[in-house]
Design an enzyme around this catalytic site. Structure first.
Site, PDB file in Angstrom:
ATOM      1  N   ASP A  63       0.811  -1.220   0.000  1.00 17.17           N
ATOM      2  CA  ASP A  63       0.000   0.000   0.000  1.00 17.17           C
ATOM      3  C   ASP A  63       0.845   1.272   0.000  1.00 17.17           C
ATOM      4  OD1 ASP A  63       0.974  -0.383   2.581  1.00 17.17           O
ATOM      5  OD2 ASP A  63      -0.963  -0.952   3.398  1.00 17.17           O
ATOM      6  N   ASP A 132      -6.987  -2.943  14.662  1.00 16.26           N
ATOM      7  CA  ASP A 132      -8.377  -3.254  14.292  1.00 16.26           C
ATOM      8  C   ASP A 132      -8.467  -4.504  13.407  1.00 16.26           C
ATOM      9  OD1 ASP A 132      -7.416  -2.379  11.851  1.00 16.26           O
ATOM     10  OD2 ASP A 132      -8.798  -0.686  11.646  1.00 16.26           O
ATOM     11  N   HIS A 134      -6.765  -5.187  10.644  1.00 17.85           N
ATOM     12  CA  HIS A 134      -6.584  -5.033   9.197  1.00 17.85           C
ATOM     13  C   HIS A 134      -5.291  -5.679   8.696  1.00 17.85           C
ATOM     14  CE1 HIS A 134      -4.451  -0.871   9.811  1.00 17.85           C
ATOM     15  NE2 HIS A 134      -3.554  -1.822   9.779  1.00 17.85           N
ATOM     16  N   GLU A 139      -9.564  -2.157   6.026  1.00 23.30           N
ATOM     17  CA  GLU A 139     -10.145  -1.842   7.330  1.00 23.30           C
ATOM     18  C   GLU A 139     -11.417  -2.670   7.569  1.00 23.30           C
ATOM     19  OE1 GLU A 139      -8.185  -0.369   9.119  1.00 23.30           O
ATOM     20  OE2 GLU A 139      -7.562   1.621   8.483  1.00 23.30           O
TER      21      GLU A 139
HETATM   22  P1  PGA Z   1       2.691  -1.497  12.609  1.00 27.02           P
HETATM   23  O1  PGA Z   1       1.447  -1.511  11.631  1.00 27.02           O
HETATM   24  O2  PGA Z   1       3.656  -2.489  12.056  1.00 27.02           O
HETATM   25  O3  PGA Z   1       3.232  -0.094  12.541  1.00 27.02           O
HETATM   26  O4  PGA Z   1       2.185  -1.875  13.962  1.00 27.02           O
HETATM   27  C1  PGA Z   1       0.929  -2.738  11.239  1.00 27.02           C
HETATM   28  C2  PGA Z   1      -0.256  -2.542  10.311  1.00 27.02           C
HETATM   29  O5  PGA Z   1      -0.990  -1.569  10.463  1.00 27.02           O
HETATM   30  O6  PGA Z   1      -0.440  -3.396   9.433  1.00 27.02           O
END
Ligand code: PGA
Length: 259
Positions: A63, A132, A134, A139
């Site tokens: 992304d 959450d 994702h 999301e």
């Molecule tokens: P993070 O994010 O590695 O910064 O905890 C993980 C994600 O949102 O997929």
């Protein structure tokens, strides 16, 4: 799904790098799917330390923030070059990261999907997980069959990612993200998570029902998914003992060359 519970972030990073290195050595022209965020930084550090040959690889990132150009300090382009590509012999022409500045987003997303197909599909996709639940920026409520598309970020995600920006208001509201359908077509999935803050999401991913409310739960439907989590992220799993037992059995078997 193979669940590996390890001591801490460093061990998680080492185990993940080992799996990625094995893929790269077995198939030097592998197509790797890469992730950003705090979670994979240690894995990339370890891959750099291992001094592997990246020259034959093709990569696709999950992304990119919509609106940020590649030179923006918080763009995922910048992240990838800063944390990995600038330190290894990766051919920049084979690096693919969604274009946050794409004018025709729909056409761009179709092209991205097409490029993945033309490269032969993704051999190994690295993933993190959001609080959450994702994966990429899919999301809660996103279709489990979605393709690369423009997505709106959840409030929780904006709050979590604000730590990388000067102010919360600077976090973009949208991103271009591979969909769960795109991710599920990768031949192997490798999801990493560490820390207590991820414990609920990890429990839902591994032991909860498959639901678009926790998009990571779609991994339960993948034939070759590995999840590496530290003790803190594993703390809310009901069958922790069972995962440790089966992981030990597989490690023994691998040591004996049986797998
Ligand atoms: P993070 O994010 O590695 O910064 O905890 C993980 C994600 O949102 O997929």
């Amino acid at each position: 799904m193979r669940v590996m519970i390890v001591k801490d972030y460093d061990e998680m990073s080492r185990e993940a790098a080992k799996i990625m290195a094995k893929q790269m050595k077995t198939k030097p022209n592998s197509v790797l799917g890469l992730a950003t965020g705090g979670t994979p930084v240690g894995t990339y550090r370890e891959l750099i330390r291992m001094d592997l040959d990246f020259s034959g690889l093709t990569t696709f990132n999950l992304d990119e923030y919509y609106g940020l150009g590649p030179d923006h300090r918080q763009s995922y382009h910048h992240f990838m070059f800063d944390n990995l590509f600038n330190h290894v012999n990766m051919n920049p022409e084979r690096v693919h990261i969604p274009d946050g500045r794409a004018k025709d987003v729909k056409a761009f997303c179709e092209k991205y999907e097409d490029e993945i197909k033309r490269a032969g599909g993704i051999d190994l996709q690295l993933l993190g997980i959001g609080r959450d639940g994702h994966i990429a920026f899919n999301e809660p409520g996103s279709s489990l069959t979605a393709r690369t598309q423009l997505v709106a970020l959840a409030e929780e995600t904006i709050e979590d990612n604000a730590r990388f920006f000067d102010r919360k208001d600077d976090v973009p509201s949208f991103a271009i993200s591979m969909g769960c359908g795109t991710i599920m077509e990768a031949r192997k999935l490798l999801l990493l998570a560490n820390g207590e803050g991820k414990a609920d999401a990890v429990a839902a991913l591994i032991e909860g029902p498959i639901t678009s409310q926790i998009t990571a739960s779609v991994l339960q439907m993948h034939p070759d998914a590995t999840v590496i989590i530290d003790e803190a992220a594993a703390s809310k799993l009901k069958r922790r003992g069972y995962y440790k037992h089966t992981d030990r059995l597989f490690r023994d078997l691998e040591e004996k060359g049986g797998r």
